[in-house]
Enzyme design. Structure first.
Site, PDB file in Angstrom:
ATOM      1  N   GLN A  71       0.551  -1.226   0.415  1.00 15.80           N
ATOM      2  CA  GLN A  71       0.046  -0.003  -0.431  1.00 15.80           C
ATOM      3  C   GLN A  71       0.489   1.093  -0.104  1.00 15.80           C
ATOM      4  O   GLN A  71       2.555   1.170   0.253  1.00 15.80           O
ATOM      5  CB  GLN A  71      -0.700   0.049   1.365  1.00 15.80           C
ATOM      6  CG  GLN A  71      -2.061  -1.284   1.167  1.00 15.80           C
ATOM      7  CD  GLN A  71      -3.186  -1.122   2.411  1.00 15.80           C
ATOM      8  OE1 GLN A  71      -2.289  -1.330   3.044  1.00 15.80           O
ATOM      9  NE2 GLN A  71      -3.740   0.079   2.453  1.00 15.80           N
ATOM     10  N   HIS A  72       0.304   2.526  -0.356  1.00 14.25           N
ATOM     11  CA  HIS A  72       0.725   4.151   0.012  1.00 14.25           C
ATOM     12  C   HIS A  72       1.552   4.216  -0.704  1.00 14.25           C
ATOM     13  O   HIS A  72       1.835   5.572  -0.715  1.00 14.25           O
ATOM     14  CB  HIS A  72       1.176   4.039   0.932  1.00 14.25           C
ATOM     15  CG  HIS A  72       0.781   3.421   2.834  1.00 14.25           C
ATOM     16  ND1 HIS A  72      -0.869   3.632   2.182  1.00 14.25           N
ATOM     17  CD2 HIS A  72       0.534   2.175   3.520  1.00 14.25           C
ATOM     18  CE1 HIS A  72      -1.045   3.423   3.960  1.00 14.25           C
ATOM     19  NE2 HIS A  72      -0.577   2.295   3.862  1.00 14.25           N
ATOM     20  N   ASP A 263      -3.088  -4.410  -0.023  1.00 12.87           N
ATOM     21  CA  ASP A 263      -2.011  -6.456   1.011  1.00 12.87           C
ATOM     22  C   ASP A 263      -2.956  -6.586   1.289  1.00 12.87           C
ATOM     23  O   ASP A 263      -3.072  -7.922   1.553  1.00 12.87           O
ATOM     24  CB  ASP A 263      -1.166  -6.499   0.799  1.00 12.87           C
ATOM     25  CG  ASP A 263      -0.153  -5.607   1.440  1.00 12.87           C
ATOM     26  OD1 ASP A 263      -0.534  -4.891   2.025  1.00 12.87           O
ATOM     27  OD2 ASP A 263       1.312  -5.423   1.495  1.00 12.87           O
TER      28      ASP A 263
HETATM   29  O1  LIG Z   1       2.112  -0.142   4.929  1.00  9.66           O
HETATM   30  C1  LIG Z   1       1.628  -0.870   5.090  1.00  9.66           C
HETATM   31  C2  LIG Z   1      -0.052  -0.497   5.566  1.00  9.66           C
HETATM   32  O2  LIG Z   1      -0.647  -0.137   5.852  1.00  9.66           O
HETATM   33  C3  LIG Z   1       2.450  -2.097   5.018  1.00  9.66           C
HETATM   34  O3  LIG Z   1       1.393  -3.627   5.566  1.00  9.66           O
HETATM   35  C4  LIG Z   1       2.773  -2.781   3.230  1.00  9.66           C
HETATM   36  O4  LIG Z   1       1.250  -3.079   2.318  1.00  9.66           O
HETATM   37  C5  LIG Z   1       3.902  -3.377   3.080  1.00  9.66           C
HETATM   38  O5  LIG Z   1       2.903  -4.889   3.408  1.00  9.66           O
HETATM   39  P1  LIG Z   1       3.957  -6.319   2.881  1.00  9.66           P
HETATM   40  O6  LIG Z   1       4.661  -5.853   1.612  1.00  9.66           O
HETATM   41  O7  LIG Z   1       4.958  -5.827   4.075  1.00  9.66           O
HETATM   42  O8  LIG Z   1       3.403  -7.189   2.804  1.00  9.66           O
END
Ligand SMILES: O=C(CO)[C@@H](O)[C@H](O)COP(=O)(O)O
Ligand SMILES: Nc1ncnc2c1ncn2[C@@H]1O[C@H](COP(=O)(O)OP(=O)(O)O)[C@@H](O)[C@H]1O
EC number: 2.7.1.17
Length: 500
Positions: A71-72, A263
């Site tokens: 995300q983000h 995710d």
């Molecule tokens: O910043 C967040 C959720 O707010 C993280 O969960 C990212 O979405 C990355 O996820 P992974 O790659 O660690 O699964």
């Protein structure tokens, strides 16, 4: 057999699962790595997606596909569909001051009331502010702002820079979904729409949702937000991978694209999580979240109020320091993960008083972007390899148990905890989780639950009905809550937090 595919374009790698749409049995899968770093050019994700698809034996025979992703991450596109600068990822903390500035300008309470979030460096809104302030030439070129899964979905549909995509740079075709939009900081899970005033405050330019009419020329395009179960369109029948290989050829049958998801929301779908379930994921990020029918905004910012990918909400607390804490301490001790587990299980709960406050990469919850990790309670006697190994796992999990406390304080029910993510394969993580969390812990059968959740979206888009695939449990560690672990951790963390 009708086949559907789900992709997890995560921080460290890209994974694809291809499943039987009836029942969700795994048919084939593939993966490829992403580069390290908190600033990554999206072309690497496209390359890894191509490799993962090839690793899984191609897209032949697949009827629908959907893309879940980290995300983000801020993907800036110019009018020609080119990426303006490498994406700043969720774990890039350079925009910490921008987060503080935006919070001061809007007020934490108002920000939370409008978007469900209080700004921290992870959220996209702080990244666009950072670009405005630090890279005005890049900012001036921006014609659209997208997220990782939005961009990959757009590329699969055949859009992209002229000359390297069959349909060219049509930015009006950008799409996202409510789960990922809710992590931007300029979309409201309460109203289900963009907060364009906040985007303008952050970036200094007007914006509009793709496809919307009657807005000023030169407005920045934000992806159209698709509903759960919607389709983003078909995979283009001349879709080429980054290396020029045909991902989907003209002779193949049509592949429908689902809306995609952030995710964590995808993992909730893949697990079929419902009220009372709390999911803890230990991947690059550590996350603790629930699926909820109502959203309570948290003006402290500990719990972010995201939307989920099924029409409900996804209150979540996220740490920057999770699986990599274990690889770092395993490296320090010169052991592999199995030996790290054996060492950790050789030490007593509480690690002889040794506590690792694991802020290796700064921290997001609590919001300490410039913090560093520290060991506490080291004496000649307590400084043993087993205690250090156990302290790493306890410290990493205690960061997440603070998130669980915050969810419960906000009134979200927590009846069982589902533990997922790469590091959960570690037997010491499983065992110690049952000592750190005061809830029954269940470990689903190892699997790519984010990718599975994306496949749920694919099947939903294909059939019009959300599938309810069974999730088998692999282990249910004996409940063994040991209060001293979090008591010691909170004491040590309060010293670290005060010093950071
Ligand atoms: O910043 C967040 C959720 O707010 C993280 O969960 C990212 O979405 C990355 O996820 P992974 O790659 O660690 O699964
Ligand atoms: N047995 C293990 N013990 C500890 N960590 C592990 C183990 N197996 C994998 N990992 C870690 O899990 C992480 C990958 O998990 P994953 O959930 O796929 O992450 P992401 O989705 O963020 O890319 C890597 O950092 C890897 O080192």
């Amino acid at each position: 057999m009708t086949l559907v595919a789900g992709v997890d374009s995560s921080t460290q790698s890209c994974k694809i699962v291809i499943l039987d749409a009836v029942g969700g049995a795994l048919v084939r899968e593939g993966r490829a790595g992403h580069p390290d770093g908190t600033e990554v050019h999206p072309d690497h994700w496209w390359q890894a997606l191509s490799e993962a698809i090839n690793d899984a034996g191609g897209l032949g025979g697949i009827s629908a596909l959907s893309v879940g992703g980290q995300q983000h991450g801020m993907v800036l596109l110019d009018a020609g569909g080119n990426v303006v600068r490498p994406a700043l990822l969720w774990n890039d903390t350079r925009s910490a001051q921008s987060a503080a500035d935006l919070t001061a300008e809007v007020g934490a309470e108002d920000f939370a009331r409008r978007t469900g979030l209080v700004p921290v460096a992870s959220f996209t809104v702080t990244k666009v502010r950072w670009v405005r302030d630090h890279e005005p030439e890049s900012a001036a070129r921006v014609a659209a702002v997208a997220l990782p899964h939005d961009w990959l979905t757009w590329r699969l549909r055949g859009y992209g820079p002229a000359g390297s995509s069959p349909l060219g740079p049509d930015l009006e075709q950008l799409t996202t979904d409510r789960s990922d939009a809710s992590g931007t900081g300029y979309w409201s899970p309460f109203s289900g729409s963009y907060d364009l005033d906040l985007f303008k405050l952050a970036f200094g330019r007007d914006a509009r949702e793709a496809g919307a009419a009657g807005v000023p020329d030169g407005a920045v395009i934000l992806p159209r937000v698709l509903a759960p179960g919607a389709t983003a369109g078909p995979v283009h029948p001349e879709c080429f991978g980054a290396d020029g290989t045909v991902l989907h050829g003209a002779g193949d049958s049509d592949i429908i694209l689902g809306p995609g998801a952030g995710d964590n929301a995808a993992a909730a779908l893949g697990l079929g999580a419902g009220p009372g379930d709390v999911v803890v994921s230990v991947g690059t990020s550590g996350t603790v979240f629930a699926v909820a029918a109502e959203l309570h905004s948290d003006t402290t910012g500990t719990v972010a109020g995201f939307a989920d990918a099924g029409g409900a909400y996804l209150p979540i607390a996220v740490t920057l320091n999770a699986a990599r804490v274990l690889s770092s301490i395993a490296g320090l001790l010169a052991v592999d993960f199995a030996e790290l587990a054996a060492l950790a299980l050789d030490a007593e709960p509480g690690a002889g008083g040794v506590v690792l406050v694991p802020y290796f990469e700064g921290e997001r919850t609590p919001n300490l972007p410039h913090a560093k990790a520290s060991f506490h309670g080291l004496s000649i006697e307590s400084t043993t390899r087993p205690n250090l190994a156990r302290a790493a796992i306890e410290g990493m999990l205690c960061g997440l148990s603070g998130g669980l406390d915050a969810l419960q304080e906000l009134g979200y029910p927590a009846r069982r905890l589902l533990l997922i993510g790469g590091a959960v394969q570690n037997p010491a993580v499983q065992r110690i989780a049952a000592q750190v969390f005061d809830l029954p812990v269940q470990i689903p059968t190892p699997g790519e639950y984010v990718a599975r959740g994306a496949a749920v979206q694919a099947a939903w888009a294909l059939t019009g009905t959300r599938p309810g695939w069974d999730v088998a449990l692999d282990a249910t560690p004996e409940p063994d809550f040991q209060a001293l672990i979090s008591t010691n951790y909170k004491r040590a963390a309060s010293h670290s937090d005060a010093g950071n």
